[in-house]
Design an enzyme around this catalytic site. Structure first.
Site, mmCIF file in Angstrom:
data_model
loop_
_atom_site.group_PDB
_atom_site.id
_atom_site.type_symbol
_atom_site.label_atom_id
_atom_site.label_comp_id
_atom_site.label_asym_id
_atom_site.label_seq_id
_atom_site.Cartn_x
_atom_site.Cartn_y
_atom_site.Cartn_z
ATOM 1 N N LEU A 56 0.849 -1.194 0.000
ATOM 2 C CA LEU A 56 0.000 0.000 0.000
ATOM 3 C C LEU A 56 0.884 1.243 0.000
ATOM 4 O O LEU A 56 1.826 1.328 0.791
ATOM 5 C CB LEU A 56 -0.892 0.030 1.256
ATOM 6 C CG LEU A 56 -1.906 -1.109 1.438
ATOM 7 C CD1 LEU A 56 -2.516 -1.037 2.833
ATOM 8 C CD2 LEU A 56 -2.996 -1.027 0.373
ATOM 9 N N HIS A 57 0.597 2.172 -0.893
ATOM 10 C CA HIS A 57 1.367 3.418 -0.867
ATOM 11 C C HIS A 57 0.565 4.639 -1.319
ATOM 12 O O HIS A 57 0.985 5.762 -1.125
ATOM 13 C CB HIS A 57 2.616 3.286 -1.757
ATOM 14 C CG HIS A 57 2.318 3.308 -3.224
ATOM 15 N ND1 HIS A 57 1.798 2.219 -3.884
ATOM 16 C CD2 HIS A 57 2.444 4.281 -4.148
ATOM 17 C CE1 HIS A 57 1.634 2.515 -5.161
ATOM 18 N NE2 HIS A 57 2.003 3.768 -5.352
ATOM 19 N N ARG A 58 -0.614 4.421 -1.923
ATOM 20 C CA ARG A 58 -1.368 5.557 -2.464
ATOM 21 C C ARG A 58 -2.000 6.371 -1.344
ATOM 22 O O ARG A 58 -2.507 5.819 -0.363
ATOM 23 C CB ARG A 58 -2.440 5.072 -3.443
ATOM 24 C CG ARG A 58 -1.832 4.458 -4.685
ATOM 25 C CD ARG A 58 -2.793 4.307 -5.831
ATOM 26 N NE ARG A 58 -2.102 3.684 -6.951
ATOM 27 C CZ ARG A 58 -1.343 4.344 -7.824
ATOM 28 N NH1 ARG A 58 -1.211 5.652 -7.716
ATOM 29 N NH2 ARG A 58 -0.730 3.714 -8.798
ATOM 30 N N ASP A 79 -2.170 -1.630 -4.096
ATOM 31 C CA ASP A 79 -2.765 -0.476 -4.788
ATOM 32 C C ASP A 79 -1.829 -0.007 -5.909
ATOM 33 O O ASP A 79 -1.927 1.098 -6.410
ATOM 34 C CB ASP A 79 -3.106 0.664 -3.828
ATOM 35 C CG ASP A 79 -1.919 1.168 -3.012
ATOM 36 O OD1 ASP A 79 -0.769 0.797 -3.331
ATOM 37 O OD2 ASP A 79 -2.143 1.937 -2.054
#
Length: 361
Positions: free
Chosen positions: A208-210, A282
């Site tokens: 996850l990074h967004r 994501d």
């Protein structure tokens, strides 16, 4: 032909590696082509940049602009100032940019203002989501590009809708998949494989990074707790981005299944994906790699710029709610893997097609 190749962030390195190999292959048979590799320094953490150069056997960059981080405007402006000096000191016939990061857009603008032709690898992909910085980078870059290299027929169709001359659009396939095929025999288990008692098919990969998923601490915690509960008896390996780690701080999440690890190098990460039960992410790029490796992928976004990973590949678009993820993951557990294939021209030869086309220009 003198080509300046730009790499700025982690996904760029994966995309330029096979392009450089394709150029060197042409040089070995006497083609009059050379390249200069410029690293903008947009990603400067060792695990997010240097490791990729070592593992993918990419030559040391001829120039590192060392712009590092900052706001969108600060970073883009710093890249433009530094890259302008680079091009003035080292003229070329063509600037080749890949992907959709700030470096992609910034260097394309600088090149065009110096009347240098621009080639965009991975042109034409669109999410339709203007809240994504990458979408703006794509649109701006494609508005001034000369040679468009696309990964899918849908990306080519997007460009035609924008009024791009079809003679400048080249459907060549996916350079990220070139890199995957070139390195499958080198992937290896990370050091924590035995420590966590990982086995083929007994764990889930999470990335996850967004901003929509990680920027708000409480919603991120709820998402992680939901995934932890949903995983049941499966371990969840979460290579956590430094920025996401900072948002969580010292919070004690009391997670049973999620195991936090450092960002992984390419060879270790591909090994983890290839041997996983499923992937929750994501990232757009990961949905391409899971498609080729036949691994079920659940993308925590409301849209995707890679629709072929859904229509042909193994990807399922989930949205950003844990409830949707639970429902769709539950269907997967009940019904098994969906029938999937590999998109057209994702055959490991995209980079060779790109260089063949450019040498005819």
């Amino acid at each position: 032909m003198k080509i300046t190749i730009v790499a700025g962030a982690r996904p760029n390195f994966i995309k330029i590696a096979p392009i450089i190999k394709a150029i060197e292959k042409k040089q070995n048979v006497g083609a009059n082509v050379s390249y200069r590799l410029v690293h903008t320094g947009q990603h400067y953490d060792k695990n997010l940049s240097d490791t990729f150069f070592e593992e993918l056997n990419i030559p040391k960059p001829n120039s590192n602009l060392e712009v590092k981080s900052g706001s969108q405007a600060e970073q883009t402006g710093a890249i433009m100032v530094a890259f302008e000096k680079e091009l003035l000191q080292n003229p070329c016939d063509l600037v080749l940019v890949v992907g959709d990061v700030n470096s992609t857009m910034a260097c394309a603008i600088v090149a065009k203002k110096q009347n240098i032709k621009v080639a965009h690898v991975e042109a034409g992909i669109r999410s339709g989501d203007m809240t994504m910085p990458e979408e703006i980078n794509r649109i701006v870059t494609d508005s001034i590009t000369d040679y468009f290299f696309t990964t899918s027929t849908s990306a080519s169709e997007n460009l035609l809708k924008y009024g791009v001359d079809e003679t400048n659009i080249h459907f060549v396939g996916n350079v990220m998949i070139d890199t995957l095929y070139q390195n499958l025999n080198k992937i290896s288990a990370p050091l924590f494989w035995d420590k966590f008692q990982l086995e083929n098919g007994n764990y889930i990969i999470l990335t996850l990074h967004r901003p929509s998923n990680v920027d708000e601490e409480q919603s991120l915690i709820q998402l992680l707790q939901g995934i932890d509960k949903m995983a049941d008896d499966k371990k969840v390996i979460f290579p956590i981005h430094p920025r996401t780690k900072a948002i969580l701080g010292e919070t004690n999440l009391k997670l049973k299944n999620i195991l936090f690890v450092e960002p992984q190098g390419y060879l270790n990460f591909m090994y983890l994906i290839k041997n996983s039960f499923a992937v929750i992410t994501d990232s757009g790029g990961i949905s391409e790699e899971t498609t080729v490796m036949g691994i079920p992928c659940f993308t925590m976004r409301n849209n995707t710029e890679r629709p072929e990973t859904q229509s042909i590949g193994t990807n399922t678009l989930v949205g950003t709610s844990i409830e949707n993820l639970k429902d769709l993951f539950g269907e997967f557990l009940e019904n098994g893997r969906k029938k999937a294939g590999i998109p057209e021209l994702w055959d490991g030869k995209a980079s060779e097609r790109i260089i063949d086309i450019l040498l005819q220009k």
